[in-house]
Design an enzyme around this catalytic site. Structure first.
Site, PDB file in Angstrom:
ATOM      1  N   CYS B 117      37.504 -31.978  13.184  1.00  0.00           N
ATOM      2  CA  CYS B 117      36.632 -33.137  12.979  1.00  0.00           C
ATOM      3  C   CYS B 117      35.575 -32.918  11.898  1.00  0.00           C
ATOM      4  O   CYS B 117      34.972 -33.875  11.413  1.00  0.00           O
ATOM      5  CB  CYS B 117      35.963 -33.535  14.294  1.00  0.00           C
ATOM      6  SG  CYS B 117      37.137 -34.029  15.559  1.00  0.00           S
ATOM      7  N   HIS B 259      29.429 -37.501  13.093  1.00  0.00           N
ATOM      8  CA  HIS B 259      30.841 -37.595  13.479  1.00  0.00           C
ATOM      9  C   HIS B 259      30.948 -38.456  14.733  1.00  0.00           C
ATOM     10  O   HIS B 259      30.266 -38.207  15.729  1.00  0.00           O
ATOM     11  CB  HIS B 259      31.402 -36.196  13.719  1.00  0.00           C
ATOM     12  CG  HIS B 259      32.711 -36.213  14.434  1.00  0.00           C
ATOM     13  ND1 HIS B 259      33.767 -36.994  14.007  1.00  0.00           N
ATOM     14  CD2 HIS B 259      33.142 -35.575  15.547  1.00  0.00           C
ATOM     15  CE1 HIS B 259      34.785 -36.826  14.828  1.00  0.00           C
ATOM     16  NE2 HIS B 259      34.435 -35.973  15.770  1.00  0.00           N
ATOM     17  N   ASN B 289      37.137 -41.982  18.179  1.00  0.00           N
ATOM     18  CA  ASN B 289      36.983 -40.746  17.410  1.00  0.00           C
ATOM     19  C   ASN B 289      38.246 -40.571  16.555  1.00  0.00           C
ATOM     20  O   ASN B 289      39.321 -40.339  17.085  1.00  0.00           O
ATOM     21  CB  ASN B 289      36.808 -39.570  18.388  1.00  0.00           C
ATOM     22  CG  ASN B 289      36.668 -38.233  17.682  1.00  0.00           C
ATOM     23  OD1 ASN B 289      36.941 -38.100  16.500  1.00  0.00           O
ATOM     24  ND2 ASN B 289      36.262 -37.224  18.431  1.00  0.00           N
TER      25      ASN B 289
END
Lengths: 93, 390
Positions: B117, B259, B289
């Site tokens: 990520c 994020h 996500n």
């Protein structure tokens, strides 16, 4: 000097929006309806403020009472050379 | 850093979101999960996510986002392509060279970057350094993912969180005072936490991925509570470090994009950095996500709304498997983002696709099976920016 209990109460009311009248020494985090992520956040907050190691993944963390949590932090402050409020710490964050 | 220091400048922003929307109710139904829409929203902030149609790969999303970023910059040229992804089209080779080929970039350097990520910000920092070193002058940085191919639909902790998508930025040489200029970067890792976010099988340590393996090792797994603690701490520290490098105070930041892992993690980081909610932007409610695509998709969605003044002080921060973390301080870009639909490769080339759970994937027969390279880009259809959560 700020007490662990006062700080804990302040965090629970201001950050987690727990009603002050529910903050009895025997109230558990589960009883105060903190879910598992909230418990992690609470322990992280206490760890940052008091600069002591706290393992929020301990079994049954949600079942700890406020009295037990305060005692846990106090014990680790006493056993640590660095324990105590972080420099510049000004109440709950 | 003075305002006239040579710097890499973001001059194009692109995005690609698959059209298929998957609601929380559908996630619960499909995985027979013991949860509800309300639980997912409360615990994660996610209301829906996108899923690539069967046969649509990470490269297909990356090509679309990359093409959109080029269009946003008003060019067809880039001289380096860096693709951050956890879900490459194949284990070998990297996906980036084929994306570069599909974009008609010629024989430019092209490589994948694996930082889960944190991948896009690792890529942005790398491209910034390569540009300033004179290795390239127009690097295209793409974050693209199809987590629907690695997430276990029966795992509540991940099935409810992740989505598919891609975002991209094109950089050019410029000056540090310009909108879009990258001002500072900070990267870090801690391999002692490598098991917290992982797919156990499929690498050289455990190559076997056959279905007879249990789901625990075949699929992506994340230990959420431990990740929460690390994510909050690392993103906060990394953000403070990069702000220090840039010489900025946190109260001067006018755009914060973390994020899009979990709304509560984002809230916790912003609170610790003392960044006011009105300066925090994101799209987790609408796309979930999207791992390496998360930051550029949130950047694109926010820029599409014109929510931030070009040049405004911007803080980007990410945390991911590895463990890895990364932060970038930049001036908010002036480029208007473009969006393009996925660009599926020719049908005949996709027959080798095998997913771990292919029978349960949705087949969208309306999806175009031909190249979309020359199609006119549709109007921007961004995910709504949702912070503060409504």
């Amino acid at each position: 000097m700020e007490s662990v209990r006062d700080h804990l109460a302040g965090v629970l009311t201001e950050k987690f929006e727990v009603a002050p009248e529910r903050l009895t020494p025997d109230a558990t985090l589960a009883g105060l309806e903190l879910d598992s992520l909230a418990v992690v956040e609470l322990f992280l907050t206490l760890q940052e403020h008091w600069r002591v190691p706290l393992d929020e993944n301990e079994e049954g963390a949600s079942e700890l009472s406020l009295r037990e949590i305060a005692a846990l932090v106090e014990a680790r402050c006493d056993g640590s050379r660095t324990g105590g409020p972080a420099p510049g710490a000004e109440g709950p964050r | 850093m003075s305002e006239s220091t040579p710097a890499a400048v973001i001059c194009g922003i692109g995005a690609c979101l698959p059209p298929r929307v998957v609601s929380n109710e559908e996630v619960v139904r499909r995985g027979v999960l013991e949860t509800t829409d309300a639980w997912i929203r409360t615990r994660t902030g996610v209301a829906e996510r996108r899923r690539a149609a069967a046969g649509v790969s990470t490269g297909d999303l990356a090509a679309a986002a990359g093409r959109a970023a080029l269009a946003s910059a008003g060019t067809e040229h880039a001289d380096l392509l860096l693709l951050a992804t956890t879900t490459p089209d194949r284990r070998c080779p990297a996906t980036a060279p084929e994306v570069a080929y599909r974009l008609g970039l010629g024989h430019v350097p092209a490589f994948d970057l694996a930082a889960v990520c944190s991948g896009f910000l690792y890529g942005l920092a790398t491209a910034d350094a390569l540009l300033r070193a004179g290795v390239c002058s127009r690097p295209l940085v793409i974050g693209a993912e199809t987590y629907s191919t690695i997430v276990d639909p029966l795992d509540r902790d991940t099935a409810a969180v992740f989505g598919d998508g891609a975002g991209a930025t094109l950089l050019r040489p410029g000056r540090s005072g310009e909108p879009g200029a990258v001002r500072a970067a900070h990267l870090g890792s801690d391999g002692s936490g490598g098991d917290l976010i992982s797919i156990a099988a499929g690498g050289s340590r455990r190559p076997d991925t056959t279905p007879r393996l249990c789901r625990e090792v075949r699929y992506f797994r994340m230990r959420g509570r431990e990740v929460y603690r690390h994510a909050v701490r690392r993103m906060t520290e990394s953000s403070a470090t990069v702000l220090g490098h840039a010489g900025w105070s946190s109260d001067s930041v006018r755009a914060f994009i973390g994020h899009q892992a979990n709304q509560r993690i984002l809230d916790a980081v912003a609170q610790r950095l003392a960044i006011a909610p009105q300066h925090c932007f994101g799209n987790i409610r609408d796309v979930g996500n999207t791992a390496a695509a998360s930051i550029p998709l949130a950047l694109a969605g926010t820029a599409a709304r014109g929510a931030v003044r070009p040049g405004a002080r911007t803080l980007l921060t990410a945390f991911g498997g590895g463990l890895t973390w990364a932060s970038v301080a930049a001036n908010w870009p002036g480029a208007a983002p473009h969006h393009r639909p996925p660009e599926p490769r020719e049908a005949s080339a996709d027959t080798d696709r095998r997913t771990a759970d292919s029978t349960s994937r949705t087949t969208d027969r309306s999806a175009p099976r031909h190249s979309t390279r020359n199609r006119k880009a549709p109007p921007w259809n961004p995910s709504a920016t949702t912070w503060p959560a409504s």
